[in-house]
Structure formats: C-alpha cells, structure tokens
Design a protein around this motif. Sequence first.
Motif, PDB file in Angstrom:
ATOM      1  N   ASN A 171       4.355 -17.284  78.610  1.00  6.27           N
ATOM      2  CA  ASN A 171       5.135 -17.423  77.392  1.00  6.27           C
ATOM      3  C   ASN A 171       4.548 -16.471  76.356  1.00  6.27           C
ATOM      4  N   ASN A 212       5.444 -15.936  73.283  1.00  3.69           N
ATOM      5  CA  ASN A 212       5.341 -16.496  71.932  1.00  3.69           C
ATOM      6  C   ASN A 212       4.043 -17.267  71.727  1.00  3.69           C
ATOM      7  N   GLU A 226       2.706 -21.313  81.366  1.00  2.00           N
ATOM      8  CA  GLU A 226       3.316 -22.639  81.374  1.00  2.00           C
ATOM      9  C   GLU A 226       3.945 -22.897  82.734  1.00  2.00           C
TER      10      GLU A 226
END
Length: 129
Positions: free
Chosen positions: A18, A20, A25
């Motif tokens: 991820n 961001n 994950e």
Amino acid sequence: ASDVLLGKDLGGGYRVFNKNFRKFENVMPHNEYVAQYLSFGLVGVVLLLWFTIRPLKRFWKLSSTDMQGVEPSASAWVAVIIGIVAFSIPYVPIADAYALLGIANAMVFRLDNEAQEKQKEASALLVEP
C-alpha cells in the motif's frame, strides 16, 4: 507444500504494498476461485468445482430428456448454476449462491438415489421367475 494442498490459515490472502501507508497488507482477491485456492488450497478448489459441475452436468442432461424432472425446471437450474459460475470469476458470491448450489446438489443426490432404486427394482424383477 501444505499451503498449496490445504490453503492458508484464516485471514490469509496475498500481500500487496500500500503506497499510501507504505506497508504491506493482506488482501483477499475478488475472484472466488482464487479466494478458495488461498483459503482451502487445491483440495478446496477441486471440491468447489465438483459441487458446481456435478449438478450442472446432471441438469443439462435432464433439460434435454425430462424438462419437468425437477422444479421449477432443469433449464432454470442450469441458468442459475451458470450464473453462479460466471459471477464467481470477478466477484465473491453471497452466501445465497452457495445455498442454491447446496439445494442443486441435494436434488441431484435425490435423482441419483431414485435412479438406483429403479435399477434395483428392475434387476429384482429380472431375477425372480
């Protein structure tokens, strides 16, 4: 090796990064067949396909020989099962889809039992003089 045959533990999926949050994950796929493979391994995928293809083949054959052999009709069950198979490719189906597959398998089991009973009766009549 056991992950391939039996799948991963609950909560397992495939790992993606991820951007961001800058971390990896676990994500479950949107494809039911891949999700089954990750959760239950090859054994689970084979069982899922068997419980799907078995009633599809039986109802397909029944739709050309005895359309009213099951309710509402054999062709309606063929359409339902094909819809579940097609929907399972891009999405994970809701529990109702599995309930319908369970009902379809129960109907096929009943039809197979009735056919075996008729065969036993016919063979018993041939044996007795």
